[in-house]
Scaffold this active site. Sequence first.
Site, PDB file in Angstrom:
ATOM      1  N   ASN A   1      -2.180  19.597   1.144  1.00 50.39           N
ATOM      2  CA  ASN A   1      -3.267  18.796   1.724  1.00 50.39           C
ATOM      3  C   ASN A   1      -3.016  18.551   3.213  1.00 50.39           C
ATOM      4  O   ASN A   1      -3.797  18.972   4.073  1.00 50.39           O
ATOM      5  CB  ASN A   1      -3.388  17.475   0.930  1.00 50.39           C
TER       6      ASN A   1
ATOM      7  N   LYS B   1       0.855  -1.181   0.000  1.00 48.91           N
ATOM      8  CA  LYS B   1       0.000   0.000   0.000  1.00 48.91           C
ATOM      9  C   LYS B   1       0.892   1.233   0.000  1.00 48.91           C
ATOM     10  O   LYS B   1       1.880   1.280   0.736  1.00 48.91           O
ATOM     11  CB  LYS B   1      -0.842  -0.023   1.290  1.00 48.91           C
TER      12      LYS B   1
ATOM     13  N   THR C   1      -4.616  12.667   6.873  1.00 47.40           N
ATOM     14  CA  THR C   1      -3.200  12.798   7.251  1.00 47.40           C
ATOM     15  C   THR C   1      -3.024  13.957   8.227  1.00 47.40           C
ATOM     16  O   THR C   1      -2.380  13.813   9.280  1.00 47.40           O
ATOM     17  CB  THR C   1      -2.321  12.990   5.992  1.00 47.40           C
TER      18      THR C   1
ATOM     19  N   LYS D   1       5.224   2.272   8.441  1.00 46.21           N
ATOM     20  CA  LYS D   1       4.061   3.079   8.836  1.00 46.21           C
ATOM     21  C   LYS D   1       2.852   2.162   9.057  1.00 46.21           C
ATOM     22  O   LYS D   1       2.160   2.266  10.069  1.00 46.21           O
ATOM     23  CB  LYS D   1       3.769   4.084   7.716  1.00 46.21           C
TER      24      LYS D   1
ATOM     25  N   SER E   1      -7.121   5.254   4.463  1.00 48.80           N
ATOM     26  CA  SER E   1      -7.069   4.496   3.202  1.00 48.80           C
ATOM     27  C   SER E   1      -7.430   3.032   3.473  1.00 48.80           C
ATOM     28  O   SER E   1      -8.118   2.383   2.684  1.00 48.80           O
ATOM     29  CB  SER E   1      -5.667   4.553   2.596  1.00 48.80           C
TER      30      SER E   1
ATOM     31  N   LYS F   1       5.246   2.401  -3.027  1.00 49.61           N
ATOM     32  CA  LYS F   1       5.145   3.800  -3.427  1.00 49.61           C
ATOM     33  C   LYS F   1       5.317   3.884  -4.927  1.00 49.61           C
ATOM     34  O   LYS F   1       6.035   3.066  -5.518  1.00 49.61           O
ATOM     35  CB  LYS F   1       6.248   4.640  -2.755  1.00 49.61           C
TER      36      LYS F   1
HETATM   37  P1  NAD Z   1       0.553  18.506  -1.389  1.00 48.05           P
HETATM   38  O1  NAD Z   1       1.069  18.496  -2.779  1.00 48.05           O
HETATM   39  O2  NAD Z   1      -0.903  18.678  -1.177  1.00 48.05           O
HETATM   40  O3  NAD Z   1       1.298  19.642  -0.548  1.00 48.05           O
HETATM   41  C1  NAD Z   1       2.673  19.826  -0.519  1.00 48.05           C
HETATM   42  C2  NAD Z   1       2.891  21.289  -0.146  1.00 48.05           C
HETATM   43  O4  NAD Z   1       4.281  21.490   0.130  1.00 48.05           O
HETATM   44  C3  NAD Z   1       2.524  22.263  -1.266  1.00 48.05           C
HETATM   45  O5  NAD Z   1       1.797  23.343  -0.720  1.00 48.05           O
HETATM   46  C4  NAD Z   1       3.880  22.728  -1.782  1.00 48.05           C
HETATM   47  O6  NAD Z   1       3.844  24.041  -2.326  1.00 48.05           O
HETATM   48  C5  NAD Z   1       4.688  22.698  -0.506  1.00 48.05           C
HETATM   49  N1  NAD Z   1       6.123  22.654  -0.724  1.00 48.05           N
HETATM   50  C6  NAD Z   1       6.840  21.962  -1.649  1.00 48.05           C
HETATM   51  N2  NAD Z   1       8.147  22.224  -1.497  1.00 48.05           N
HETATM   52  C7  NAD Z   1       8.262  23.079  -0.448  1.00 48.05           C
HETATM   53  C8  NAD Z   1       9.354  23.704   0.203  1.00 48.05           C
HETATM   54  N3  NAD Z   1      10.601  23.487  -0.208  1.00 48.05           N
HETATM   55  N4  NAD Z   1       9.090  24.499   1.243  1.00 48.05           N
HETATM   56  C9  NAD Z   1       7.845  24.728   1.673  1.00 48.05           C
HETATM   57  N5  NAD Z   1       6.770  24.164   1.104  1.00 48.05           N
HETATM   58  C10 NAD Z   1       6.980  23.354   0.056  1.00 48.05           C
HETATM   59  O7  NAD Z   1       1.100  17.170  -0.722  1.00 48.05           O
HETATM   60  P2  NAD Z   1       0.590  16.428   0.584  1.00 48.05           P
HETATM   61  O8  NAD Z   1      -0.237  15.287   0.150  1.00 48.05           O
HETATM   62  O9  NAD Z   1       0.079  17.407   1.571  1.00 48.05           O
HETATM   63  O10 NAD Z   1       1.985  15.805   1.086  1.00 48.05           O
HETATM   64  C11 NAD Z   1       2.903  16.557   1.878  1.00 48.05           C
HETATM   65  C12 NAD Z   1       3.803  15.587   2.614  1.00 48.05           C
HETATM   66  O11 NAD Z   1       2.994  14.724   3.398  1.00 48.05           O
HETATM   67  C13 NAD Z   1       4.649  14.670   1.721  1.00 48.05           C
HETATM   68  O12 NAD Z   1       5.874  14.384   2.354  1.00 48.05           O
HETATM   69  C14 NAD Z   1       3.809  13.420   1.653  1.00 48.05           C
HETATM   70  O13 NAD Z   1       4.583  12.275   1.316  1.00 48.05           O
HETATM   71  C15 NAD Z   1       3.286  13.380   3.059  1.00 48.05           C
HETATM   72  N6  NAD Z   1       2.106  12.556   3.230  1.00 48.05           N
HETATM   73  C16 NAD Z   1       0.937  12.842   2.583  1.00 48.05           C
HETATM   74  C17 NAD Z   1      -0.161  12.019   2.763  1.00 48.05           C
HETATM   75  C18 NAD Z   1      -1.505  12.298   2.146  1.00 48.05           C
HETATM   76  O14 NAD Z   1      -2.439  11.551   2.440  1.00 48.05           O
HETATM   77  N7  NAD Z   1      -1.660  13.349   1.356  1.00 48.05           N
HETATM   78  C19 NAD Z   1      -0.050  10.900   3.594  1.00 48.05           C
HETATM   79  C20 NAD Z   1       1.147  10.663   4.257  1.00 48.05           C
HETATM   80  C21 NAD Z   1       2.219  11.506   4.057  1.00 48.05           C
END
Ligand code: NAD
Length: 421
Positions: free
Chosen positions: A222, A71, A191, A95, A350, A107
Amino acid sequence: MSEKTLNPFEICQSQIKDAVEALGLEPAVYEILKQPLRFFQVSIPVVMDDGSVRVFTGFRSQHNDAIGPTKGGLRFHPDVYPDEVRALSMWMTFKCAVLGLPFGGAKGAVICNPKELSERELERLSRGYIQEISQIVGPEKDIPAPDVYTNPQIMAWMVDEFSKYRDYNAFGLITGKPIILGGSAGRNEATGRGCVVVVAEAARRLGMDIKGARVVVQGFGNAGSVAGKLIHDLGAKVIAVNDSRGAAYSPQGLDPVAVLEHKQKTGSVKGFPGSEDISNEDLLQLDCEILIPAALENQLTAAIAPGVKAKIIGEAANGPTTPEADQILFEKGCVVIPDILASAGGVTVSYFEWVQNLMNYYWTEEEVNVKLEQMMKRSFNNIFDMHQAKKVPLRKAAYMVAVQRVAEAMKVRGWLNGCRQ
Ligand code: NAD
């Protein structure tokens, strides 16, 4: 390993090795876990709007399926590279194991900049990617989900495309879908919500009042925007947030909902009325009680860590802290809630979505949130107890719990005796 050549794959390997040694497990456990069981690379030809054909490169890494089907999310990013995908798949295994979910880790990714693609091009790319990997994924095999720069619409195109090959509506293929296509209530917020649950739990165990606590969120996407909103709802003061284009900082506190509206209108949090734009480095080192890194890997480095003032760091992002920074933060007494725990809310809901798809029976948002909260709290307190009893950082405690579970599954399956051939 120098901070300049930080490779998340090598970082993850050292985290596993550390846990295997601390648990006194046989070397075969590390030998199996130190790389993915399967790693695929695919080429995806896409007809662009101008009629030209562009070939994109995609990946799917399946790290370990001892506990269940693999997953893990799908990332669309211009800089994504194979070792990053490998590491992200490995973190998913642990995780899922920390939360006690019946999944292994995977992934996927495509090297692309979705901001430069039209909606039709993005759809063709999404359909093309799932077509290329259709043989290796499926509800009982490997279940993708959204990650950086992918969303429920992309999941909908993929499930539609995959359903054509299977000749039935295979909604259990993918999670993070729109509700109308079997998505789960509460998945979009999961998340960020899970991160806030464990941060609040950490504050409670440390005797810190969350009301009035100053919070900084790096990466207002997000995960970050939901975490910002929910922690604000608990009475904390969100003083700064940023994204890839800039920051919004106000010592008086920001309204996260209004900041999100501003970002939706303008494309960035930067320029939010009444706020100041500050650098990413300054933001991470602001005077605050709680820091939530929710952007990408390797943000809290050895150069940044000495200046970090937060007492609690809730890693909503995957891999935001380098090992050297981790050590510095531990010595400073900063409580770092590791990614494999703090960002596990997404995969937990999920899991609920997949269960609902298999049952074809759907829960209310309240039911989902109650179950999520229970699982996050139970896992956090389990890890926190071990951290206190063994006097090890929370990350090490989390890895010890996770690696122990995966090792146990591999052992009873006979894999440690060479039976996985
Ligand atoms: P997303 O694309 O919705 O948001 C990422 C945000 O980070 C964006 O606003 C982007 O502009 C910003 N960003 C990128 N580079 C940056 C930087 N150098 N400095 C500051 N901001 C920056 O993605 P997301 O889904 O929110 O994921 C964010 C993190 O959370 C990732 O590491 C992802 O692997 C992790 N994550 C997400 C989920 C999920 O369900 N969405 C689950 C587990 C982990």
